[in-house]
Scaffold this motif. Structure first.
Motif, PDB file in Angstrom:
ATOM      1  N   PRO A 120       5.904   4.303  -4.553  1.00  0.00           N
ATOM      2  CA  PRO A 120       6.133   5.503  -5.367  1.00  0.00           C
ATOM      3  C   PRO A 120       5.754   6.748  -4.573  1.00  0.00           C
ATOM      4  N   SER A 121       6.356   7.855  -4.910  1.00  0.00           N
ATOM      5  CA  SER A 121       6.088   9.104  -4.198  1.00  0.00           C
ATOM      6  C   SER A 121       5.229  10.035  -5.052  1.00  0.00           C
ATOM      7  N   ILE A 122       4.110  10.453  -4.479  1.00  0.00           N
ATOM      8  CA  ILE A 122       3.248  11.422  -5.158  1.00  0.00           C
ATOM      9  C   ILE A 122       3.966  12.766  -5.286  1.00  0.00           C
ATOM     10  N   LEU A 123       4.860  13.051  -4.314  1.00  0.00           N
ATOM     11  CA  LEU A 123       5.583  14.319  -4.329  1.00  0.00           C
ATOM     12  C   LEU A 123       6.517  14.431  -5.529  1.00  0.00           C
ATOM     13  N   SER A 124       6.847  13.294  -6.148  1.00  0.00           N
ATOM     14  CA  SER A 124       7.734  13.320  -7.309  1.00  0.00           C
ATOM     15  C   SER A 124       7.000  13.752  -8.575  1.00  0.00           C
ATOM     16  N   GLY A 125       5.696  14.013  -8.450  1.00  0.00           N
ATOM     17  CA  GLY A 125       4.920  14.424  -9.611  1.00  0.00           C
ATOM     18  C   GLY A 125       4.174  13.284 -10.266  1.00  0.00           C
ATOM     19  N   LEU A 126       4.237  12.100  -9.642  1.00  0.00           N
ATOM     20  CA  LEU A 126       3.532  10.936 -10.185  1.00  0.00           C
ATOM     21  C   LEU A 126       2.025  11.151 -10.055  1.00  0.00           C
ATOM     22  N   PRO A 127       1.282  10.963 -11.115  1.00  0.00           N
ATOM     23  CA  PRO A 127      -0.182  11.113 -11.033  1.00  0.00           C
ATOM     24  C   PRO A 127      -0.771  10.134 -10.025  1.00  0.00           C
ATOM     25  N   VAL A 128      -1.839  10.547  -9.371  1.00  0.00           N
ATOM     26  CA  VAL A 128      -2.476   9.711  -8.360  1.00  0.00           C
ATOM     27  C   VAL A 128      -2.910   8.373  -8.953  1.00  0.00           C
ATOM     28  N   GLU A 129      -3.407   8.408 -10.176  1.00  0.00           N
ATOM     29  CA  GLU A 129      -3.863   7.175 -10.821  1.00  0.00           C
ATOM     30  C   GLU A 129      -2.717   6.183 -10.978  1.00  0.00           C
ATOM     31  N   GLU A 130      -1.556   6.687 -11.348  1.00  0.00           N
ATOM     32  CA  GLU A 130      -0.399   5.806 -11.521  1.00  0.00           C
ATOM     33  C   GLU A 130       0.098   5.278 -10.178  1.00  0.00           C
ATOM     34  N   TYR A 131       0.054   6.134  -9.167  1.00  0.00           N
ATOM     35  CA  TYR A 131       0.432   5.713  -7.813  1.00  0.00           C
ATOM     36  C   TYR A 131      -0.457   4.559  -7.357  1.00  0.00           C
ATOM     37  N   ASN A 132      -1.756   4.729  -7.516  1.00  0.00           N
ATOM     38  CA  ASN A 132      -2.705   3.689  -7.106  1.00  0.00           C
ATOM     39  C   ASN A 132      -2.499   2.404  -7.905  1.00  0.00           C
ATOM     40  N   ARG A 133      -2.210   2.550  -9.190  1.00  0.00           N
ATOM     41  CA  ARG A 133      -2.006   1.373 -10.028  1.00  0.00           C
ATOM     42  C   ARG A 133      -0.797   0.572  -9.559  1.00  0.00           C
ATOM     43  N   LEU A 134       0.282   1.273  -9.238  1.00  0.00           N
ATOM     44  CA  LEU A 134       1.502   0.594  -8.790  1.00  0.00           C
ATOM     45  C   LEU A 134       1.288  -0.085  -7.438  1.00  0.00           C
ATOM     46  N   MET A 135       0.604   0.595  -6.522  1.00  0.00           N
ATOM     47  CA  MET A 135       0.355   0.022  -5.202  1.00  0.00           C
ATOM     48  C   MET A 135      -0.550  -1.210  -5.294  1.00  0.00           C
ATOM     49  N   GLU A 136      -1.493  -1.173  -6.234  1.00  0.00           N
ATOM     50  CA  GLU A 136      -2.459  -2.262  -6.364  1.00  0.00           C
ATOM     51  C   GLU A 136      -1.937  -3.429  -7.197  1.00  0.00           C
ATOM     52  N   SER A 137      -0.862  -3.216  -7.947  1.00  0.00           N
ATOM     53  CA  SER A 137      -0.402  -4.256  -8.868  1.00  0.00           C
ATOM     54  C   SER A 137       0.954  -4.862  -8.490  1.00  0.00           C
ATOM     55  N   THR A 138       1.658  -4.254  -7.552  1.00  0.00           N
ATOM     56  CA  THR A 138       2.982  -4.772  -7.190  1.00  0.00           C
ATOM     57  C   THR A 138       2.846  -5.818  -6.092  1.00  0.00           C
ATOM     58  N   PRO A 139       3.174  -7.074  -6.380  1.00  0.00           N
ATOM     59  CA  PRO A 139       3.044  -8.130  -5.360  1.00  0.00           C
ATOM     60  C   PRO A 139       4.148  -8.031  -4.316  1.00  0.00           C
ATOM     61  N   LEU A 140       3.845  -8.502  -3.129  1.00  0.00           N
ATOM     62  CA  LEU A 140       4.821  -8.453  -2.041  1.00  0.00           C
ATOM     63  C   LEU A 140       6.032  -9.332  -2.328  1.00  0.00           C
ATOM     64  N   SER A 141       5.871 -10.310  -3.189  1.00  0.00           N
ATOM     65  CA  SER A 141       7.005 -11.180  -3.542  1.00  0.00           C
ATOM     66  C   SER A 141       8.139 -10.395  -4.186  1.00  0.00           C
ATOM     67  N   LYS A 142       7.832  -9.212  -4.738  1.00  0.00           N
ATOM     68  CA  LYS A 142       8.864  -8.409  -5.382  1.00  0.00           C
ATOM     69  C   LYS A 142       9.640  -7.538  -4.410  1.00  0.00           C
ATOM     70  N   ILE A 143       9.101  -7.280  -3.233  1.00  0.00           N
ATOM     71  CA  ILE A 143       9.777  -6.358  -2.308  1.00  0.00           C
ATOM     72  C   ILE A 143      10.188  -7.019  -0.992  1.00  0.00           C
ATOM     73  N   MET A 144       9.718  -8.235  -0.733  1.00  0.00           N
ATOM     74  CA  MET A 144       9.974  -8.862   0.573  1.00  0.00           C
ATOM     75  C   MET A 144      11.423  -9.315   0.706  1.00  0.00           C
ATOM     76  N   THR A 145      11.868  -9.393   1.945  1.00  0.00           N
ATOM     77  CA  THR A 145      13.167  -9.985   2.263  1.00  0.00           C
ATOM     78  C   THR A 145      12.997 -11.493   2.292  1.00  0.00           C
ATOM     79  N   ARG A 146      13.803 -12.201   1.497  1.00  0.00           N
ATOM     80  CA  ARG A 146      13.654 -13.647   1.389  1.00  0.00           C
ATOM     81  C   ARG A 146      14.610 -14.412   2.308  1.00  0.00           C
ATOM     82  N   THR A 147      15.789 -13.865   2.522  1.00  0.00           N
ATOM     83  CA  THR A 147      16.764 -14.523   3.390  1.00  0.00           C
ATOM     84  C   THR A 147      16.548 -14.032   4.817  1.00  0.00           C
ATOM     85  N   LEU A 148      15.947 -14.874   5.628  1.00  0.00           N
ATOM     86  CA  LEU A 148      15.508 -14.449   6.955  1.00  0.00           C
ATOM     87  C   LEU A 148      16.348 -15.068   8.063  1.00  0.00           C
ATOM     88  N   LEU A 149      16.579 -14.270   9.098  1.00  0.00           N
ATOM     89  CA  LEU A 149      17.095 -14.791  10.354  1.00  0.00           C
ATOM     90  C   LEU A 149      15.892 -15.178  11.198  1.00  0.00           C
TER      91      LEU A 149
END
Length: 200
Positions: A120-149
């Motif tokens: 998330p971008s703090i520059l978008s007006g997202l509160p720091v608390e919400e930014y930290n919450r998202l960074m601390e709660s989003t698992p890497l399984s949700k953003i990783m590339t699964r189909t690998l060469l």
């Protein structure tokens, strides 16, 4: 055997073959960085590939293998770790690619670009608390590339460079059987090119 010792035992024609492969990879990197028109990129890459194939036909000496230059001192994370964990590693270790593991199995890959894309971008007006919450709660399984060469350690550096250039990616996990043995990156390729040029 040290990296320089490996290079000193490579015949000149084989050295040139690897240099041509790495140049092909650099062409791909330049395309991404400078946004060279795809038509011009294909023309330049075709020239490099043509030279590489001619040199490879000389068949002199043993080729450099992926296992000779791959990074084996790996930093990995489990898939249940968070974006914050990955962000801290990227900042402290100065790396750009993180293999993601489930037990002993490679299940994905996260890059520094992935993290920037999904953070998330703090520059978008997202509160720091919400930014930290998202960074601390989003698992890497949700953003990783699964189909690998991937690439095997006994493949040649020429083959690995060709995959990186053709697919325009920054790294290849090195896998033997189902076991992660290392990783080879564009940074490794540039180091090879520098050492080869010094050895000429």
């Amino acid at each position: 055997m040290t990296t320089m010792a490996i290079f000193h035992h490579i015949p000149p024609w084989n050295v040139l073959a690897v240099i041509c492969a790495v140049l092909a990879l650099i062409c791909a990197a330049l395309l991404l960085i400078t946004r060279i028109p795809l038509g011009k990129f294909r023309k330049h890459r075709a020239i490099v590939e043509k030279i590489s194939k001619r040199v490879a036909l000389r068949g002199l000496g043993a080729p450099i293998l992926v296992r000779d230059i791959m990074t084996t001192d790996l930093t990995t994370l489990r898939e249940d770790k968070t974006m914050l964990d990955a962000n801290l590693i990227f900042a402290r270790a100065g790396i750009q690619h993180l293999p993601i593991m489930s037990g002993q199995d490679l299940v994905g890959l996260v890059t520094d670009k992935d993290l920037k894309h999904y953070s998330p971008s703090i520059l978008s007006g997202l509160p720091v608390e919400e930014y930290n919450r998202l960074m601390e709660s989003t698992p890497l399984s949700k953003i990783m590339t699964r189909t690998l060469l991937t690439v095997e350690p006994d493949k040649t550096v020429l083959e690995a460079a060709q995959i990186l250039a053709d697919r325009r990616i920054g790294c290849l996990p090195v896998v033997e059987g189902s076991e992660l043995k290392g990783i080879i990156t564009t940074r490794d390729m540039v180091k090879v090119l520098l050492q080869l040029l010094k050895a000429l």
